[in-house]
Design a protein around this motif. Structure first.
Motif, short mmCIF file in Angstrom:
data_model
loop_
_atom_site.label_atom_id
_atom_site.label_comp_id
_atom_site.label_asym_id
_atom_site.label_seq_id
_atom_site.Cartn_x
_atom_site.Cartn_y
_atom_site.Cartn_z
N LEU A 9 -7.53 9.02 8.77
CA LEU A 9 -6.57 8.18 9.50
C LEU A 9 -5.99 8.92 10.69
N GLN A 12 -3.31 7.83 13.72
CA GLN A 12 -2.64 6.59 13.34
C GLN A 12 -1.25 6.87 12.78
N LEU A 31 -1.61 9.44 2.56
CA LEU A 31 -1.89 8.99 3.92
C LEU A 31 -1.73 10.12 4.92
N ALA A 36 -2.62 10.73 8.95
CA ALA A 36 -1.66 9.82 9.57
C ALA A 36 -0.28 10.45 9.66
N SER A 232 -8.17 2.57 5.08
CA SER A 232 -9.14 3.26 5.91
C SER A 232 -10.29 2.36 6.35
#
Length: 252
Positions: A9, A12, A31, A36, A232
């Motif tokens: 990720l 993001q 995450l 991220a 994802s």
């Protein structure tokens, strides 16, 4: 891109509601480990500090935003802050409350208070996040296996709110997947240790899980892995789905 790269990720921003405790913490950490930066939302601002530290230990940025998701204005304010923080690619609607009140005694206020957070709050948050979300974004609604089966407790409000969240997931997926290129999916967890499970009577949880095909309580990392999958590109052809993570509760 290798198959493993699909689960990254990087670049993001992911919004995680209910990030003060319980399952919100391993979700935020997973995450972050995938690359991220995390916007942490919760009603108790002081308790977001611990989760933020865990995200930062994983080399990612963390933004703490005090938010009551039952307030549409709070949800809009959170989304605006998240968009300033970075490109929003993921929303995890994890915040929720539970009660266990016999239906013959539950008041309108008690019933409505659960729906205001678990169902309406998830809707307001999805609306707000979708307005700032990148092309190809992902919304994951954390419902419950109790939206599909009963668990021996008087939980009309909680059950109704979590079942409603599954219907909301399907409808938003139908509206947004082609028009906005935002996938919307749900997860129905079974028994995990959380603030909700702390309210169970002594022995209740143990008596329930021993009858499951996988006879134990779930680990927070097992739920977080499912969230990461749906967040994802590894799940880029999945929308409107319900992923059950319950040790077999719904088939037992």
């Amino acid at each position: 891109m290798s198959i493993l790269d699909k689960f990254r990720l990087d670049g993001q921003v992911a919004i995680v509601t209910g990030a003060t405790s319980g399952l919100g913490i391993p979700i935020a950490c997973a995450l972050a480990e995938a690359g991220a930066d995390i916007v942490l939302a919760g009603r108790r601002a002081d308790r977001l500090k611990g989760t933020a530290s865990l995200v930062q230990e994983r080399g990612r940025r963390a933004l703490r935003v005090q938010t009551d998701i039952s307030s549409p204005a709070d949800c809009q304010a959170l989304a605006k802050e998240a968009a300033i923080f970075g490109p929003v690619g993921v929303l995890v609607n994890n915040a929720g409350i539970a009660t266990a009140i016999p239906a013959s005694r539950e008041t309108p206020k008690e019933f409505q208070s659960v729906l205001d957070v678990n169902l309406s709050g998830a809707y307001w948050m999805a609306q707000a996040a979708a307005s700032v979300m990148n092309d190809g974004g992902s919304i994951i609604n954390i419902s419950s296996a109790i939206g599909l089966v009963t668990a021996g407790l008087p939980q009309a409000a909680y059950s109704a709110s979590k079942a409603g969240l599954l219907g909301l997931t399907r409808d938003l997926a139908g509206q947004w997947s082609s028009r906005k290129n935002i996938r919307v999916n749900a997860i129905t967890p079974g028994y995990f240790i959380s603030e909700m499970s702390d309210t169970f009577a002594d022995g209740y949880l143990e008596s329930r899980v021993k009858t499951l095909p996988i006879p134990r309580v779930g680990d927070g990392g097992e739920l977080a892995a499912a969230v990461l999958f749906l967040a994802s590109a590894g799940a880029s052809y999945i929308t409107g789905a319900t992923l059950t993570v319950d040790g077999g509760l719904t088939i037992s």
